[in-house]
Design a protein around this motif. Structure first.
Motif, PDB file in Angstrom:
ATOM      1  N   ILE A 125      42.420 -49.998  45.750  1.00 15.76           N
ATOM      2  CA  ILE A 125      43.773 -49.616  46.183  1.00 15.76           C
ATOM      3  C   ILE A 125      44.297 -48.410  45.414  1.00 15.76           C
ATOM      4  O   ILE A 125      45.420 -47.961  45.655  1.00 15.76           O
ATOM      5  N   THR A 126      43.458 -47.871  44.502  1.00 17.81           N
ATOM      6  CA  THR A 126      43.867 -46.688  43.729  1.00 17.81           C
ATOM      7  C   THR A 126      42.799 -45.599  43.779  1.00 17.81           C
ATOM      8  O   THR A 126      42.749 -44.743  42.896  1.00 17.81           O
ATOM      9  N   GLN A 134      50.631 -45.945  48.083  1.00 21.39           N
ATOM     10  CA  GLN A 134      50.779 -46.978  49.109  1.00 21.39           C
ATOM     11  C   GLN A 134      50.849 -48.362  48.465  1.00 21.39           C
ATOM     12  O   GLN A 134      51.681 -49.197  48.838  1.00 21.39           O
ATOM     13  N   ALA A 135      49.989 -48.608  47.487  1.00 17.10           N
ATOM     14  CA  ALA A 135      49.952 -49.914  46.821  1.00 17.10           C
ATOM     15  C   ALA A 135      51.264 -50.210  46.104  1.00 17.10           C
ATOM     16  O   ALA A 135      51.753 -51.347  46.119  1.00 17.10           O
ATOM     17  N   PHE A 136      51.847 -49.194  45.481  1.00 18.15           N
ATOM     18  CA  PHE A 136      53.068 -49.395  44.709  1.00 18.15           C
ATOM     19  C   PHE A 136      54.329 -49.355  45.568  1.00 18.15           C
ATOM     20  O   PHE A 136      55.424 -49.661  45.074  1.00 18.15           O
ATOM     21  N   GLY A 157      54.214 -45.437  37.964  1.00 14.99           N
ATOM     22  CA  GLY A 157      53.247 -46.511  38.156  1.00 14.99           C
ATOM     23  C   GLY A 157      52.079 -46.117  39.029  1.00 14.99           C
ATOM     24  O   GLY A 157      50.912 -46.345  38.675  1.00 14.99           O
ATOM     25  N   SER A 158      52.369 -45.511  40.176  1.00 12.79           N
ATOM     26  CA  SER A 158      51.283 -45.149  41.089  1.00 12.79           C
ATOM     27  C   SER A 158      50.378 -44.086  40.486  1.00 12.79           C
ATOM     28  O   SER A 158      49.154 -44.118  40.658  1.00 12.79           O
ATOM     29  N   THR A 159      50.957 -43.143  39.756  1.00 10.18           N
ATOM     30  CA  THR A 159      50.150 -42.095  39.122  1.00 10.18           C
ATOM     31  C   THR A 159      49.287 -42.673  38.002  1.00 10.18           C
ATOM     32  O   THR A 159      48.098 -42.339  37.877  1.00 10.18           O
ATOM     33  N   ALA A 160      49.867 -43.557  37.194  1.00 13.13           N
ATOM     34  CA  ALA A 160      49.113 -44.172  36.099  1.00 13.13           C
ATOM     35  C   ALA A 160      47.954 -45.007  36.634  1.00 13.13           C
ATOM     36  O   ALA A 160      46.844 -44.987  36.077  1.00 13.13           O
ATOM     37  N   MET A 161      48.192 -45.737  37.713  1.00 12.76           N
ATOM     38  CA  MET A 161      47.132 -46.543  38.319  1.00 12.76           C
ATOM     39  C   MET A 161      46.000 -45.657  38.837  1.00 12.76           C
ATOM     40  O   MET A 161      44.820 -45.964  38.657  1.00 12.76           O
TER      41      MET A 161
END
Length: 235
Positions: A125-126, A134-136, A157-161
């Motif tokens: 998902i990342t 999309q996941a976040f 969060g999405s960038t870190a993931m």
């Protein structure tokens, strides 16, 4: 044989425990716990945890991961332990035998869901920034999050993931995350054989665990690809 059903009296007794699950919506281990409770019709409440601040869980425990459960005032951490406590509470409420539902084979597939299948979800998902975003995006639908909470989780969060994806793939020796996910699900399908479930005509805990883990990514590109590339959809 059919799995033991809980009587309405037992469900009412369990509802008095006021079970609370602290979760991230996309956490596979959280979804495993909810799938077990849903299967037996046990009432529970959900508290969505801010992935960046973890303020909700910090108020009740020093444990830094989810799920965290409050079961009758007892704070329980780590999903296998939560399952064990719930199993005991359900057995006490109705004096039923869960030996078949939690059989040795079921436990093996629950471990597969935890240690093999669940760890494949994050890199899937990342795998690019769009899928990570999309996941976040679920944070937009959390009514208890402020506008700032939502914006910061989406941006940070999405960038870190996404940036952590390569490190996780290396840790678990994953080359192609989609192929690895398809292979894991195909292994489960092969174990089903001609049966409707691992438990035969009815699900056991292994089925519930796999279902819960996969449900964590429902609606995402990885889930849609899984539906099209495997036979897991009808199951």
């Amino acid at each position: 044989p059919a799995p033991p059903a809980l009587s309405e009296a037992a469900k009412a007794k369990l509802s008095e425990l006021d079970i609370v699950i602290y979760q991230y919506k996309i956490c596979p281990f959280c979804n495993k716990i909810k799938a077990l409770l849903d299967y037996y019709g046990v009432d529970y409440h959900v508290i969505e945890v801010n992935p960046l601040t973890k303020a909700q869980t910090k108020a009740v425990t020093d444990y830094k991961k989810v799920p965290v459960a409050n079961i009758g005032g007892e704070i329980v951490t780590d999903s296998p332990q939560i399952v064990r406590v719930l199993k005991a509470k359900m057995a006490e409420a109705d004096d039923v035998d869960f030996a078949g539902f939690f059989s040795e084979a079921a436990e093996e597939w629950t471990e597969f869901a935890d240690k093999k299948l669940a760890v494949l979800l994050f890199p899937n998902i990342t795998r690019n920034w769009n899928e990570s975003y999309q996941a976040f995006s679920y944070v937009n639908d959390v009514p208890t999050f402020s506008s700032m909470d939502k914006m910061s989780n989406l941006a940070i969060g999405s960038t870190a993931m996404w940036l952590a994806q390569g490190k996780l793939k290396k840790k678990y020796g994953i080359e192609d995350e989609r192929d690895a996910l398809f292979s894991a699900v195909t292994k489960f399908e092969e174990a089903l054989g001609d049966n409707a479930f691992l438990g035969g005509a009815n699900p056991n805990m292994g089925d519930i665990a796999v279902f819960g883990v996969i449900r964590a990514i429902e609606g995402m590109d990885a889930f849609n690809d899984l539906q099209s590339e495997t036979k897991i959809g009808p199951w």
